[in-house]
Design a protein around this motif. Structure first.
Motif, mmCIF file in Angstrom:
data_model
loop_
_atom_site.group_PDB
_atom_site.id
_atom_site.type_symbol
_atom_site.label_atom_id
_atom_site.label_comp_id
_atom_site.label_asym_id
_atom_site.label_seq_id
_atom_site.Cartn_x
_atom_site.Cartn_y
_atom_site.Cartn_z
ATOM 1 N N SER A 108 -23.172 2.223 -3.764
ATOM 2 C CA SER A 108 -22.200 2.053 -2.689
ATOM 3 C C SER A 108 -21.352 0.808 -2.928
ATOM 4 O O SER A 108 -20.125 0.824 -2.769
ATOM 5 C CB SER A 108 -22.928 1.956 -1.340
ATOM 6 N N GLN A 126 -12.855 0.908 -5.762
ATOM 7 C CA GLN A 126 -11.652 1.312 -5.033
ATOM 8 C C GLN A 126 -10.675 0.161 -4.851
ATOM 9 O O GLN A 126 -9.468 0.318 -5.028
ATOM 10 C CB GLN A 126 -12.016 1.861 -3.640
ATOM 11 N N ALA A 155 -13.374 6.138 6.597
ATOM 12 C CA ALA A 155 -14.657 6.469 5.971
ATOM 13 C C ALA A 155 -15.269 5.335 5.170
ATOM 14 O O ALA A 155 -16.368 5.463 4.673
ATOM 15 C CB ALA A 155 -14.466 7.682 5.058
ATOM 16 N N ASN A 156 -14.548 4.230 5.013
ATOM 17 C CA ASN A 156 -15.026 3.180 4.109
ATOM 18 C C ASN A 156 -15.544 1.951 4.831
ATOM 19 O O ASN A 156 -14.888 1.432 5.730
ATOM 20 C CB ASN A 156 -13.887 2.748 3.176
ATOM 21 N N CYS A 216 -17.840 10.733 -7.644
ATOM 22 C CA CYS A 216 -18.009 10.310 -6.237
ATOM 23 C C CYS A 216 -18.115 11.464 -5.257
ATOM 24 O O CYS A 216 -18.270 11.245 -4.057
ATOM 25 C CB CYS A 216 -16.853 9.405 -5.816
ATOM 26 N N ILE A 246 -22.050 12.717 -2.503
ATOM 27 C CA ILE A 246 -22.017 11.518 -1.645
ATOM 28 C C ILE A 246 -23.164 10.525 -1.898
ATOM 29 O O ILE A 246 -22.930 9.329 -1.975
ATOM 30 C CB ILE A 246 -21.982 11.926 -0.144
ATOM 31 N N PRO A 299 -19.445 5.912 0.593
ATOM 32 C CA PRO A 299 -18.329 5.031 0.963
ATOM 33 C C PRO A 299 -18.702 4.065 2.090
ATOM 34 O O PRO A 299 -17.978 3.115 2.362
ATOM 35 C CB PRO A 299 -17.255 6.006 1.424
ATOM 36 N N THR A 300 -19.804 4.351 2.754
ATOM 37 C CA THR A 300 -20.276 3.428 3.788
ATOM 38 C C THR A 300 -21.789 3.600 3.920
ATOM 39 O O THR A 300 -22.336 4.606 3.484
ATOM 40 C CB THR A 300 -19.578 3.703 5.140
ATOM 41 N N ARG A 333 -17.482 11.275 8.062
ATOM 42 C CA ARG A 333 -17.054 10.339 7.008
ATOM 43 C C ARG A 333 -17.235 10.942 5.619
ATOM 44 O O ARG A 333 -16.446 10.702 4.717
ATOM 45 C CB ARG A 333 -17.811 9.010 7.130
ATOM 46 N N SER A 334 -18.295 11.725 5.462
ATOM 47 C CA SER A 334 -18.518 12.398 4.175
ATOM 48 C C SER A 334 -17.343 13.323 3.859
ATOM 49 O O SER A 334 -16.889 13.404 2.724
ATOM 50 C CB SER A 334 -19.803 13.228 4.214
ATOM 51 N N TRP A 385 -14.167 13.162 5.044
ATOM 52 C CA TRP A 385 -12.966 12.373 4.727
ATOM 53 C C TRP A 385 -13.037 11.858 3.299
ATOM 54 O O TRP A 385 -12.067 11.904 2.539
ATOM 55 C CB TRP A 385 -12.835 11.172 5.673
ATOM 56 N N HIS A 386 -14.213 11.359 2.939
ATOM 57 C CA HIS A 386 -14.416 10.805 1.603
ATOM 58 C C HIS A 386 -14.175 11.875 0.541
ATOM 59 O O HIS A 386 -13.496 11.650 -0.464
ATOM 60 C CB HIS A 386 -15.852 10.263 1.514
#
Length: 624
Positions: A307, A314, A375-376, A512, A515, A520-521, A547-548, A550-551
């Motif tokens: 992570s 990024q 999402a981050n 990536c 997940i 991302p978080t 969030r998954s 969106w990522h």
């Protein structure tokens, strides 16, 4: 596409310039003019390249296609044309500070405010909100969005949004992500292969003892001896220490860590992890996790490293060190090099759409409340702090590919045989450098000519003063005095905008999209003791369903090439007209084709092929 013939009866004498204007009809219709060819009464052909939009009733004045340095212009009319072009460009391309301490960027709030010549042909094509949403629809993950905050039930549940696109790498990652080999391999050939360095001494802040790692070492040597022999490597995420985690969603607390990871080159010469500490300050509540620990303790420690790697990748590797730096090169070029300058002609294909994509990103992606916040864990301002901190490591030598590899102690092919990023990168660097040298030798017959080129010196100074903010420690030159230095400087620009960006951008879906391999978080803090981690806890820590999704949409959209993408060595716009340069281009393309063949041959039958630095997959510029 139309072409028009215009016949002129009278003899015009020697043609110095061509003026062209577009009269306005009933409505505004912009016209993109590629070039004008003039056939003289004696049958010679003169090329006048334009490759610009003719927009309003202003006239555009073109020079013929032969590249000229300032010293080559003897007549007043040509000197004046040169000066006027730069004066008008400097009014259009203005520097602006987006955040304190950042490299300066273009002075424009939105894509539509940019000069017409550097806008995307189709703004819809680069609408991030549209593209990410479309990606989520294409990936069939939008059906999970209504459960935004809810957790997945287990690892297998992540497969419900994992799309089996015919992509060998992402599937391979999903099957093998828990293995130490896979974890180590990504430091060499994943989408962030720039952090690993040889460890010359174990840092005091990582109090690893021989007892802890003995069962991981294979050579019957002590840890100290392994370090001396060059078998120990380290990745330190110190930059993340003190960065604020995303607080934009009051319903979900998000967390960051700043781990240190120690790796070992085993007898098979593979790189594997042997110790992970999740914080920078050693202590009882910051244990060192080991492969010999309970399975889930070790797995969660590795997930935290992955992570953290995602965040550095990024924001620093990708955003700062390719996008923002390329924009600096781009603005400086438009401000200081007129279209007739050989270096403008050389560099302009490598600047295509870069200012536009970055402006769009500032509008929608990395702005306050932008997509990045969704999402981050570094959204909501953490990414800004990271860029500010990373500026101190943004040096000229770190952009010189072979030098940077050497500085990290990663240059020996015999020693570290499976570092394909290094091998392919050096080949591409050499090919670009050889091309730059060929072009330089056509136009600069001596070092003195380089020193005297006032436009080149202004370009270099702009990059130093505005891009690097005049920081001496950046090592960016303020002036270039030799052809050799100029060749390296141009190679840095062309390599960063093409190969470096390709290496760190187009593998994002591969590495990536699964997940748990690149969260991302994280929604729980890093563990502070051993022996308590359960599978439920790991799933609770990983990103929720929304969030998954969106990522996934983001890494899918970012990994796509543009429509009609132009790859390295493809120069359909003929800015250069002279034969020697065309020959240099042909030689460059031949070198690149040879590199493609070598890489294709090596990748045959590989479960994990490495192709991000194959020239037929390297776009000329940063445009996505």
């Amino acid at each position: 596409v139309d072409s028009y013939d215009v016949t002129v009866e009278e003899d015009l004498g020697e043609i110095q310039l061509i003026k062209i204007e577009k009269r306005k009809y009933w409505y505004q219709d912009d016209w993109y003019l590629k070039y004008i060819t003039v056939k003289t009464p004696v049958g010679d052909y003169l090329e006048f390249p334009c490759y610009r939009w003719i927009t309003d009733e202003k006239e555009v004045v073109l020079r013929d296609g032969r590249a000229k340095l300032p010293r080559d212009d003897k007549t007043q009319i040509l000197k004046q044309h040169r000066r006027k072009e730069l004066e008008s460009r400097q009014k259009m391309y203005r520097w602006k500070e987006w955040h304190p301490g950042f490299p300066l960027s273009i002075d424009a709030h939105s894509h539509s405010e940019l000069p017409r010549d550097i806008q995307f042909d189709n703004e819809k094509g680069i609408d991030f909100i549209l593209n990410y949403t479309k990606a989520m629809e294409n990936l069939y993950v939008n059906r999970f969005m209504h459960m935004f905050q809810s957790s997945w039930s287990d690892f297998a549940d992540f497969e419900r949004i994992f799309v089996r696109i015919s992509n060998t790498i992402s599937e391979y990652v999903m099957q093998h992500w828990r293995e130490d080999f896979m974890f180590g391999y990504q430091f060499l050939n994943g989408c962030n292969p720039v952090l690993i360095r040889r460890c010359t001494e174990i840092p005091k802040k990582l109090p690893v003892t021989m007892d802890m790692v003995e069962c991981s070492l294979e050579r019957n040597l002590t840890l100290e001896e392994e370090v001396k022999q060059g078998n120990i490597f380290i990745v330190d995420y110190e930059l993340l220490d003190g960065v604020d985690a995303n607080k934009t969603d009051p319903c979900t607390i998000q967390y960051l860590a700043a781990p240190i990871c120690l790796l070992y080159k085993n007898l098979e010469k593979k790189i594997v992890p042997i110790a992970i500490q999740l914080g920078q300050k050693p202590g009882p509540d910051n244990p060192i996790f080991l492969p010999s620990d309970a399975t889930y303790d070790w797995l969660l420690a590795k997930i935290w490293v992955r992570s953290s790697d995602f965040h550095i990748h990024q924001t620093v590797t990708h955003l700062l060190r390719t996008h923002l730096v390329s924009e600096v090169f781009s603005i400086a070029m438009f401000r200081q090099l007129p279209a007739v300058h050989p270096l403008f002609k050389l560099l302009v294909p490598h600047m295509r759409f870069t200012i536009a994509i970055n402006t769009k990103a500032r509008e929608q992606l990395i702005c306050e409340c932008g997509l990045f916040d969704k999402a981050n864990a570094t959204g909501g301002g953490g990414h800004v702090q990271m860029v500010q901190k990373a500026m101190k490591d943004l040096t000229y030598s770190s952009l010189c590919f072979p030098e940077e590899i050497k500085a990290k102690g990663m240059d020996s092919k015999e020693d570290i045989p499976y570092y394909y990023y290094r091998d392919d990168g050096i080949k591409v660097w050499e090919a670009i450098k050889s091309f730059a040298e060929d072009v330089i030798h056509i136009y600069y017959e001596s070092d003195e000519v380089v020193c005297e080129d006032v436009e080149l010196q202004a370009f270099v100074k702009d990059i130093y003063v505005y891009g690097m903010r005049g920081v001496k420690a950046s090592g960016f030159p303020k002036m270039i005095r030799t052809r050799e230095t100029l060749a390296e400087y141009l190679t840095v620009i062309m390599f960063t905008t093409s190969a470096q960006h390709a290496a760190v951008n187009f593998g994002q879906y591969d590495w990536c999209s699964w997940i748990p391999n690149a969260p991302p978080t994280m929604r729980c803090p890093p563990p502070t003791e051993k022996g308590t981690v359960t599978i439920e806890q790991i799933v609770e820590s990983l990103p929720d369903r929304g969030r998954s999704c969106w990522h996934l949409g983001a890494v899918w959209a970012l990994s796509q090439f543009q429509d009609k993408e132009l790859f390295l060595g493809m120069y359909p716009d003929e800015h250069f007209v002279e034969k020697p340069v065309k020959e240099a281009m042909a030689k460059f393309r031949k070198n690149l084709d040879e590199i493609v063949s070598t890489i294709t041959e090596r990748n045959k039958n590989k479960k994990l092929p490495y192709y991000y630095l194959s020239p037929d997959r390297i776009p000329n510029s940063v445009a996505v």
